[in-house]
Design a protein around this motif. Structure first.
Motif, PDB file in Angstrom:
ATOM      1  N   VAL A  42       0.959  -1.089  -0.009  1.00  0.00           N
ATOM      2  CA  VAL A  42       0.029   0.079   0.106  1.00  0.00           C
ATOM      3  C   VAL A  42       0.733   1.184  -0.113  1.00  0.00           C
ATOM      4  CG1 VAL A  42      -1.694   1.230   1.333  1.00  0.00           C
ATOM      5  CG2 VAL A  42      -2.082  -1.274   1.290  1.00  0.00           C
ATOM      6  N   MET A  43       2.084   1.214   0.686  1.00  0.00           N
ATOM      7  CA  MET A  43       2.942   2.514   0.465  1.00  0.00           C
ATOM      8  C   MET A  43       3.530   2.559  -0.619  1.00  0.00           C
ATOM      9  SD  MET A  43       6.180   2.873   3.168  1.00  0.00           S
ATOM     10  CE  MET A  43       7.266   1.652   2.477  1.00  0.00           C
ATOM     11  N   ILE A  44       3.937   1.635  -1.095  1.00  0.00           N
ATOM     12  CA  ILE A  44       4.471   1.776  -2.616  1.00  0.00           C
ATOM     13  C   ILE A  44       3.484   2.303  -3.483  1.00  0.00           C
ATOM     14  CG2 ILE A  44       5.420   0.499  -4.828  1.00  0.00           C
ATOM     15  CD1 ILE A  44       6.773  -1.353  -2.538  1.00  0.00           C
ATOM     16  N   ILE A  45       2.248   1.743  -3.502  1.00  0.00           N
ATOM     17  CA  ILE A  45       1.369   2.353  -4.504  1.00  0.00           C
ATOM     18  C   ILE A  45       0.885   3.960  -4.349  1.00  0.00           C
ATOM     19  CG2 ILE A  45      -0.920   1.749  -3.500  1.00  0.00           C
ATOM     20  CD1 ILE A  45      -1.634   0.601  -6.228  1.00  0.00           C
ATOM     21  N   GLY A  46       1.001   4.075  -3.010  1.00  0.00           N
ATOM     22  CA  GLY A  46       0.754   5.693  -2.511  1.00  0.00           C
ATOM     23  C   GLY A  46       1.984   6.379  -2.938  1.00  0.00           C
ATOM     24  N   LEU A  47       3.243   5.797  -2.969  1.00  0.00           N
ATOM     25  CA  LEU A  47       4.160   6.703  -3.404  1.00  0.00           C
ATOM     26  C   LEU A  47       4.333   7.104  -4.868  1.00  0.00           C
ATOM     27  CD1 LEU A  47       7.085   8.223  -2.794  1.00  0.00           C
ATOM     28  CD2 LEU A  47       7.936   5.566  -3.038  1.00  0.00           C
ATOM     29  N   ILE A  48       3.834   5.959  -5.282  1.00  0.00           N
ATOM     30  CA  ILE A  48       3.590   5.737  -6.906  1.00  0.00           C
ATOM     31  C   ILE A  48       2.699   7.011  -7.270  1.00  0.00           C
ATOM     32  CG2 ILE A  48       2.841   4.854  -8.910  1.00  0.00           C
ATOM     33  CD1 ILE A  48       4.002   2.242  -7.981  1.00  0.00           C
ATOM     34  N   LEU A  49       1.601   7.051  -6.486  1.00  0.00           N
ATOM     35  CA  LEU A  49       0.204   8.093  -7.020  1.00  0.00           C
ATOM     36  C   LEU A  49       0.842   9.402  -6.790  1.00  0.00           C
ATOM     37  CD1 LEU A  49      -2.949   6.384  -5.674  1.00  0.00           C
ATOM     38  CD2 LEU A  49      -2.265   6.872  -7.907  1.00  0.00           C
ATOM     39  N   MET A  50       1.717   9.499  -5.611  1.00  0.00           N
ATOM     40  CA  MET A  50       2.242  11.024  -5.514  1.00  0.00           C
ATOM     41  C   MET A  50       3.113  11.478  -6.537  1.00  0.00           C
ATOM     42  SD  MET A  50       2.861  10.304  -1.262  1.00  0.00           S
ATOM     43  CE  MET A  50       3.907  11.617  -1.270  1.00  0.00           C
ATOM     44  N   ILE A  51       3.987  10.580  -6.947  1.00  0.00           N
ATOM     45  CA  ILE A  51       4.783  10.778  -7.923  1.00  0.00           C
ATOM     46  C   ILE A  51       4.078  11.286  -9.580  1.00  0.00           C
ATOM     47  CG2 ILE A  51       6.793  10.158  -9.717  1.00  0.00           C
ATOM     48  CD1 ILE A  51       7.645   8.337  -7.149  1.00  0.00           C
ATOM     49  N   LEU A  52       2.961  10.451  -9.436  1.00  0.00           N
ATOM     50  CA  LEU A  52       2.272  10.719 -10.654  1.00  0.00           C
ATOM     51  C   LEU A  52       1.316  11.950 -10.588  1.00  0.00           C
ATOM     52  CD1 LEU A  52       0.893   9.112 -13.476  1.00  0.00           C
ATOM     53  CD2 LEU A  52      -0.955   8.593 -11.871  1.00  0.00           C
ATOM     54  N   MET A  53       0.999  12.334  -9.464  1.00  0.00           N
ATOM     55  CA  MET A  53       0.251  13.545  -9.432  1.00  0.00           C
ATOM     56  C   MET A  53       1.159  14.745  -9.457  1.00  0.00           C
ATOM     57  SD  MET A  53      -2.878  12.640  -8.929  1.00  0.00           S
ATOM     58  CE  MET A  53      -3.639  14.296  -8.560  1.00  0.00           C
ATOM     59  N   VAL A  54       2.575  14.482  -9.295  1.00  0.00           N
ATOM     60  CA  VAL A  54       3.303  15.564  -9.473  1.00  0.00           C
ATOM     61  C   VAL A  54       3.599  15.685 -10.833  1.00  0.00           C
ATOM     62  CG1 VAL A  54       5.639  16.681  -8.898  1.00  0.00           C
ATOM     63  CG2 VAL A  54       4.077  15.680  -7.226  1.00  0.00           C
ATOM     64  N   TRP A  55       3.964  14.491 -11.542  1.00  0.00           N
ATOM     65  CA  TRP A  55       4.754  14.463 -12.857  1.00  0.00           C
ATOM     66  C   TRP A  55       3.513  14.456 -13.903  1.00  0.00           C
ATOM     67  CZ3 TRP A  55       4.001   9.569 -15.760  1.00  0.00           C
ATOM     68  CH2 TRP A  55       4.635   9.695 -17.360  1.00  0.00           C
ATOM     69  N   ARG A  56       2.250  13.906 -13.767  1.00  0.00           N
ATOM     70  CA  ARG A  56       1.277  13.907 -14.563  1.00  0.00           C
ATOM     71  C   ARG A  56      -0.268  13.742 -14.067  1.00  0.00           C
ATOM     72  NH1 ARG A  56       0.904  13.156 -20.224  1.00  0.00           N
ATOM     73  NH2 ARG A  56      -0.941  12.497 -21.046  1.00  0.00           N
ATOM     74  N   PRO A  57      -0.611  15.036 -13.537  1.00  0.00           N
ATOM     75  CA  PRO A  57      -1.563  15.111 -12.416  1.00  0.00           C
ATOM     76  C   PRO A  57      -2.952  14.565 -13.074  1.00  0.00           C
ATOM     77  CG  PRO A  57      -1.114  17.100 -13.072  1.00  0.00           C
ATOM     78  CD  PRO A  57       0.240  16.302 -13.535  1.00  0.00           C
ATOM     79  N   GLN A  58      -3.008  14.879 -14.620  1.00  0.00           N
ATOM     80  CA  GLN A  58      -4.354  14.291 -15.357  1.00  0.00           C
ATOM     81  C   GLN A  58      -4.237  12.776 -15.558  1.00  0.00           C
ATOM     82  OE1 GLN A  58      -1.531  15.689 -16.738  1.00  0.00           O
ATOM     83  NE2 GLN A  58      -1.290  15.509 -18.866  1.00  0.00           N
ATOM     84  N   GLY A  59      -3.200  12.006 -15.017  1.00  0.00           N
ATOM     85  CA  GLY A  59      -3.370  10.589 -15.214  1.00  0.00           C
ATOM     86  C   GLY A  59      -2.391  10.192 -16.752  1.00  0.00           C
ATOM     87  N   ILE A  60      -2.150   8.940 -16.921  1.00  0.00           N
ATOM     88  CA  ILE A  60      -1.505   8.603 -18.130  1.00  0.00           C
ATOM     89  C   ILE A  60      -2.267   8.868 -19.357  1.00  0.00           C
ATOM     90  CG2 ILE A  60      -0.685   6.542 -19.449  1.00  0.00           C
ATOM     91  CD1 ILE A  60      -0.466   4.990 -16.533  1.00  0.00           C
ATOM     92  N   LEU A  61      -3.555   8.602 -19.617  1.00  0.00           N
ATOM     93  CA  LEU A  61      -4.159   8.904 -20.672  1.00  0.00           C
ATOM     94  C   LEU A  61      -5.346  10.275 -20.618  1.00  0.00           C
ATOM     95  CD1 LEU A  61      -5.069   5.670 -22.284  1.00  0.00           C
ATOM     96  CD2 LEU A  61      -3.055   6.955 -22.770  1.00  0.00           C
ATOM     97  N   GLY A  62      -5.092  10.804 -19.231  1.00  0.00           N
ATOM     98  CA  GLY A  62      -5.985  11.878 -19.237  1.00  0.00           C
ATOM     99  C   GLY A  62      -5.674  13.354 -20.077  1.00  0.00           C
ATOM    100  N   LYS A  63      -6.303  14.122 -20.240  1.00  0.00           N
ATOM    101  CA  LYS A  63      -6.015  15.498 -21.073  1.00  0.00           C
ATOM    102  C   LYS A  63      -5.991  16.398 -19.869  1.00  0.00           C
ATOM    103  CE  LYS A  63      -8.642  13.997 -25.167  1.00  0.00           C
ATOM    104  NZ  LYS A  63      -9.018  12.745 -24.784  1.00  0.00           N
TER     105      LYS A  63
END
Length: 372
Positions: free
Chosen positions: A343-364
């Motif tokens: 759970v901690m790892i996937i939380g960290l992944i989401l934090m990085i994603l929200m900084v790098w690409r807040p719209q998600g992988i395929l979001g606009k």
């Protein structure tokens, strides 16, 4: 290995279907629903209890979806006029209320003992050689449809369909589209090859996998038509600023209610498949964690993008199976620590994603409505 990949295919498809309902509510309409699991609970228990009474499975699933939709109607009538944060609180409360009712009303749901024996689709089905070939042919047609949808989505992401996207459309990075498109293609071919082998050596799980994939494809295609229709464009307008559609004479409350009910119905259908996958259901099977797993999938793939939800479900279950394999065969940490670490790892992944690409992988990014 074949049966394990069948299990992963069913699980990813099930979560994708569940998250598609949430994506309609949040990604397209902007309705915060932290109690999405309540709809799944209604769908699962209604389907199982009715099938025990002799109701045909198809009809039981439809009634379960209608029951989940009615729950959405009741929540919507009382809560959709509230501010977003209050709506979130109400949905959490309703989901816990539904779970506690299921847990305590033993005369109806058998409470914490659970329902351990009920009718399953294809449980007694034993196809001959022609039947197996027919199912593989059906899987082939389904794969061709999915590949066509993948190609159409890639063209839209690249901005090749200018007549659909409009002059203001900004295409996504070609490199990222090709990478994720390639990953999706490999996954589709892997599911097809493994599914064909599983169907030839037929088992109950193989039949459930084929049915799950068909329902997911139909739901995806139906939602794709809806969100690109005038109805879907009104939902997007409500998500961005509901005062604008109000000024144009649209009944915003009614559109929100429709979205909430339809999303709930989709989750109800997912609940039926969830019960068929588990083959035994308990109240503890419907914890709030299921809702937040759906949120992870939507945020990861990209809110407001149904193809992104499918991709998010694939990545989520790929991560789940990979980390289970790695950590369960590790001597570094104990078994009791594995769950918390994952759970901690996937939380960290989401934090990085929200900084790098807040719209998600395929979001606009131009459709992102965070921080309105």
């Amino acid at each position: 290995m074949v049966q394990y990949l069948v299990f992963l295919t069913i699980s990813a498809s099930l979560y994708a279907l569940f998250a598609l309902g949430l994506n309609l509510q949040w990604g397209f309409t902007g309705l915060i629903n932290f109690g999405h699991v309540a709809f799944m609970t209604i769908g699962a228990y209604t389907t199982v209890l009715l099938s025990e009474k002799g109701v045909p499975l198809f009809l039981a699933v439809i009634i379960g979806a209608v029951g989940a939709s009615v729950l959405g109607l009741l929540i919507g009538l009382s809560s959709l006029k509230l501010r977003e944060d209050y709506l979130a609180i109400v949905t959490i409360g309703v989901s816990e209320l539904v779970r506690l009712i299921v847990q305590n009303e033993q005369w109806l749901t058998k409470g914490t003992f659970g329902i351990q024996s009920y009718q399953l689709p294809f449980a007694q089905f034993k196809p001959n050689f022609f039947g197996k070939i027919s199912m593989i042919f059906l899987l082939t047609l389904l794969t061709a449809f999915v590949l066509w949808q993948l190609w159409k989505n890639i063209r839209q992401q690249l901005g090749l369909n200018r007549q659909i996207q409009g002059k203001s459309f900004q295409p996504s990075s070609r490199l990222s589209i090709y990478i994720w498109g390639g990953i999706a293609l490999v996954f589709i071919l892997l599911v097809y090859i493994n599914g064909s082998i599983a169907l030839y050596n037929y088992s109950y799980k193989a039949g459930l996998m084929l049915l799950m994939l068909i329902i997911l494809a139909l739901t995806y295609y139906g939602l794709d038509l809806l969100v690109h229709s005038p109805w879907g464009r009104v939902l997007k307008a409500i998500r961005e600023d509901e005062e604008i559609p109000k000024a144009l004479g649209k009944n915003v409350f009614w559109y929100k209610l429709q979205s909430f009910m339809l999303g709930g119905a989709i989750a109800g259908i997912a609940g039926a498949f969830y019960s068929w996958q588990l083959t035994t259901i308990y109240p503890s099977s419907f914890e709030p964690l299921l809702t937040f797993n759906a949120w992870i999938i939507v945020v990861l793939g990209g809110a407001g993008n149904n193809a992104g939800v499918i991709l998010g479900a694939i990545i989520f279950w790929g991560y789940d199976s990979l980390t289970r394999f790695i950590f369960n065969n590790s001597d570094v940490i104990s078994a009791s620590q594995v769950g918390a670490l994952r759970v901690m790892i996937i939380g960290l992944i989401l934090m990085i994603l929200m900084v790098w690409r807040p719209q998600g992988i395929l979001g606009k990014k131009q459709e992102l409505s965070l921080g309105r």
